[in-house]
Design a protein around this motif. Structure first.
Motif, PDB file in Angstrom:
ATOM      1  N   ILE A   1       0.844  -1.200   0.000  1.00  0.00           N
ATOM      2  CA  ILE A   1       0.000   0.000   0.000  1.00  0.00           C
ATOM      3  C   ILE A   1       0.879   1.250   0.000  1.00  0.00           C
ATOM      4  CG2 ILE A   1      -1.620   1.362   1.396  1.00  0.00           C
ATOM      5  CD1 ILE A   1      -2.915  -1.323   2.216  1.00  0.00           C
ATOM      6  N   GLY A   2       1.910   1.259   0.827  1.00  0.00           N
ATOM      7  CA  GLY A   2       2.831   2.401   0.858  1.00  0.00           C
ATOM      8  C   GLY A   2       3.566   2.570  -0.455  1.00  0.00           C
ATOM      9  N   ASN A   3       3.975   1.456  -1.052  1.00  0.00           N
ATOM     10  CA  ASN A   3       4.675   1.507  -2.332  1.00  0.00           C
ATOM     11  C   ASN A   3       3.762   2.053  -3.424  1.00  0.00           C
ATOM     12  OD1 ASN A   3       6.806   1.098  -4.096  1.00  0.00           O
ATOM     13  ND2 ASN A   3       6.078  -0.932  -4.667  1.00  0.00           N
ATOM     14  N   ARG A   4       2.522   1.642  -3.438  1.00  0.00           N
ATOM     15  CA  ARG A   4       1.564   2.136  -4.438  1.00  0.00           C
ATOM     16  C   ARG A   4       1.333   3.636  -4.258  1.00  0.00           C
ATOM     17  NH1 ARG A   4      -2.620   0.417  -7.899  1.00  0.00           N
ATOM     18  NH2 ARG A   4      -4.336   1.902  -7.930  1.00  0.00           N
ATOM     19  N   TYR A   5       1.214   4.079  -3.012  1.00  0.00           N
ATOM     20  CA  TYR A   5       1.021   5.504  -2.743  1.00  0.00           C
ATOM     21  C   TYR A   5       2.220   6.304  -3.244  1.00  0.00           C
ATOM     22  CZ  TYR A   5       0.414   9.835  -0.177  1.00  0.00           C
ATOM     23  OH  TYR A   5       0.300  11.160   0.154  1.00  0.00           O
ATOM     24  N   THR A   6       3.429   5.815  -2.979  1.00  0.00           N
ATOM     25  CA  THR A   6       4.641   6.497  -3.436  1.00  0.00           C
ATOM     26  C   THR A   6       4.688   6.555  -4.961  1.00  0.00           C
ATOM     27  OG1 THR A   6       5.810   5.728  -1.474  1.00  0.00           O
ATOM     28  CG2 THR A   6       7.161   6.503  -3.295  1.00  0.00           C
ATOM     29  N   CYS A   7       4.346   5.446  -5.602  1.00  0.00           N
ATOM     30  CA  CYS A   7       4.344   5.415  -7.071  1.00  0.00           C
ATOM     31  C   CYS A   7       3.326   6.396  -7.637  1.00  0.00           C
ATOM     32  CB  CYS A   7       4.037   4.009  -7.571  1.00  0.00           C
ATOM     33  SG  CYS A   7       5.381   2.841  -7.332  1.00  0.00           S
ATOM     34  N   MET A   8       2.163   6.503  -7.027  1.00  0.00           N
ATOM     35  CA  MET A   8       1.145   7.442  -7.505  1.00  0.00           C
ATOM     36  C   MET A   8       1.642   8.876  -7.363  1.00  0.00           C
ATOM     37  SD  MET A   8      -1.322   5.640  -8.662  1.00  0.00           S
ATOM     38  CE  MET A   8      -2.696   6.735  -8.778  1.00  0.00           C
ATOM     39  N   GLN A   9       2.326   9.183  -6.273  1.00  0.00           N
ATOM     40  CA  GLN A   9       2.870  10.525  -6.086  1.00  0.00           C
ATOM     41  C   GLN A   9       3.935  10.826  -7.141  1.00  0.00           C
ATOM     42  OE1 GLN A   9       1.785  12.861  -4.000  1.00  0.00           O
ATOM     43  NE2 GLN A   9       0.213  11.449  -3.314  1.00  0.00           N
ATOM     44  N   LYS A  10       4.785   9.849  -7.426  1.00  0.00           N
ATOM     45  CA  LYS A  10       5.829  10.043  -8.445  1.00  0.00           C
ATOM     46  C   LYS A  10       5.207  10.232  -9.829  1.00  0.00           C
ATOM     47  CE  LYS A  10       9.434   9.477  -5.793  1.00  0.00           C
ATOM     48  NZ  LYS A  10      10.342  10.551  -5.494  1.00  0.00           N
ATOM     49  N   LEU A  11       4.150   9.482 -10.146  1.00  0.00           N
ATOM     50  CA  LEU A  11       3.487   9.633 -11.444  1.00  0.00           C
ATOM     51  C   LEU A  11       2.854  11.018 -11.581  1.00  0.00           C
ATOM     52  CD1 LEU A  11       1.828   6.138 -11.943  1.00  0.00           C
ATOM     53  CD2 LEU A  11       3.704   7.124 -13.246  1.00  0.00           C
ATOM     54  N   LYS A  12       2.269  11.515 -10.504  1.00  0.00           N
ATOM     55  CA  LYS A  12       1.707  12.868 -10.543  1.00  0.00           C
ATOM     56  C   LYS A  12       2.810  13.899 -10.784  1.00  0.00           C
ATOM     57  CE  LYS A  12      -2.302  12.188  -7.546  1.00  0.00           C
ATOM     58  NZ  LYS A  12      -2.922  12.529  -6.266  1.00  0.00           N
ATOM     59  N   GLU A  13       3.953  13.722 -10.121  1.00  0.00           N
ATOM     60  CA  GLU A  13       5.074  14.644 -10.292  1.00  0.00           C
ATOM     61  C   GLU A  13       5.620  14.576 -11.719  1.00  0.00           C
ATOM     62  OE1 GLU A  13       9.474  15.479  -8.326  1.00  0.00           O
ATOM     63  OE2 GLU A  13       8.139  14.014  -7.408  1.00  0.00           O
ATOM     64  N   ILE A  14       5.689  13.367 -12.284  1.00  0.00           N
ATOM     65  CA  ILE A  14       6.159  13.215 -13.661  1.00  0.00           C
ATOM     66  C   ILE A  14       5.218  13.909 -14.630  1.00  0.00           C
ATOM     67  CG2 ILE A  14       6.460  11.506 -15.515  1.00  0.00           C
ATOM     68  CD1 ILE A  14       7.641   9.635 -13.356  1.00  0.00           C
ATOM     69  N   ASP A  15       3.911  13.753 -14.432  1.00  0.00           N
ATOM     70  CA  ASP A  15       2.940  14.423 -15.302  1.00  0.00           C
ATOM     71  C   ASP A  15       3.079  15.942 -15.222  1.00  0.00           C
ATOM     72  OD1 ASP A  15       1.894  12.065 -16.242  1.00  0.00           O
ATOM     73  OD2 ASP A  15       0.217  12.027 -14.813  1.00  0.00           O
ATOM     74  N   LEU A  16       3.260  16.456 -14.014  1.00  0.00           N
ATOM     75  CA  LEU A  16       3.425  17.897 -13.837  1.00  0.00           C
ATOM     76  C   LEU A  16       4.692  18.390 -14.535  1.00  0.00           C
ATOM     77  CD1 LEU A  16       2.486  20.529 -12.420  1.00  0.00           C
ATOM     78  CD2 LEU A  16       3.943  19.857 -10.512  1.00  0.00           C
TER      79      LEU A  16
END
Length: 114
Positions: free
Chosen positions: A48-63
């Motif tokens: 769950i923590g890993n998925r949350y971190t990955c989602m945050q990184k994907l948002k940062e990449i999109d930005l």
């Protein structure tokens, strides 16, 4: 007489008070597999923590990709404006507007070779 105890035990297993009270933790299956259950729970938290971190990184990449695209368009616009300003006709009109006594060369430039 063994049968009424089993029925009573099964009724205990399904009551909400038995589960919330912690009686389910005394069951043989839970006691035997405590280490495995703890490992599974820890792995679930890790995933769950890993998925949350990955989602945050994907948002940062999109930005960052959006910012990169904006900067590219801005650079293209500036380059286009600079190209327009550096045309010979544009330079000649700016020289005339400023009142400088310059004129364009009548003969082409020479290339010198050794």
């Amino acid at each position: 007489m063994a049968q009424p105890n089993r029925k009573k035990k099964k009724e205990k297993r399904f009551s909400l008070l038995y589960i919330l009270g912690g009686g389910v933790l005394k069951e043989d299956f839970i006691v035997k597999h405590t280490k495995m259950i703890v490992l599974i729970v820890l792995l679930i938290f890790f995933f769950i923590g890993n998925r949350y971190t990955c989602m945050q990184k994907l948002k940062e990449i999109d930005l960052l990709q959006q910012q990169l695209q904006d900067v590219r368009f801005e650079a293209l616009s500036i380059s286009s404006t600079l190209t327009g300003h550096s045309r010979q006709s544009q330079i000649e009109s700016l020289v005339e507007e400023q009142g400088l006594e310059l004129e364009s060369a009548k003969t082409p430039a020479y290339e010198l070779h050794k």
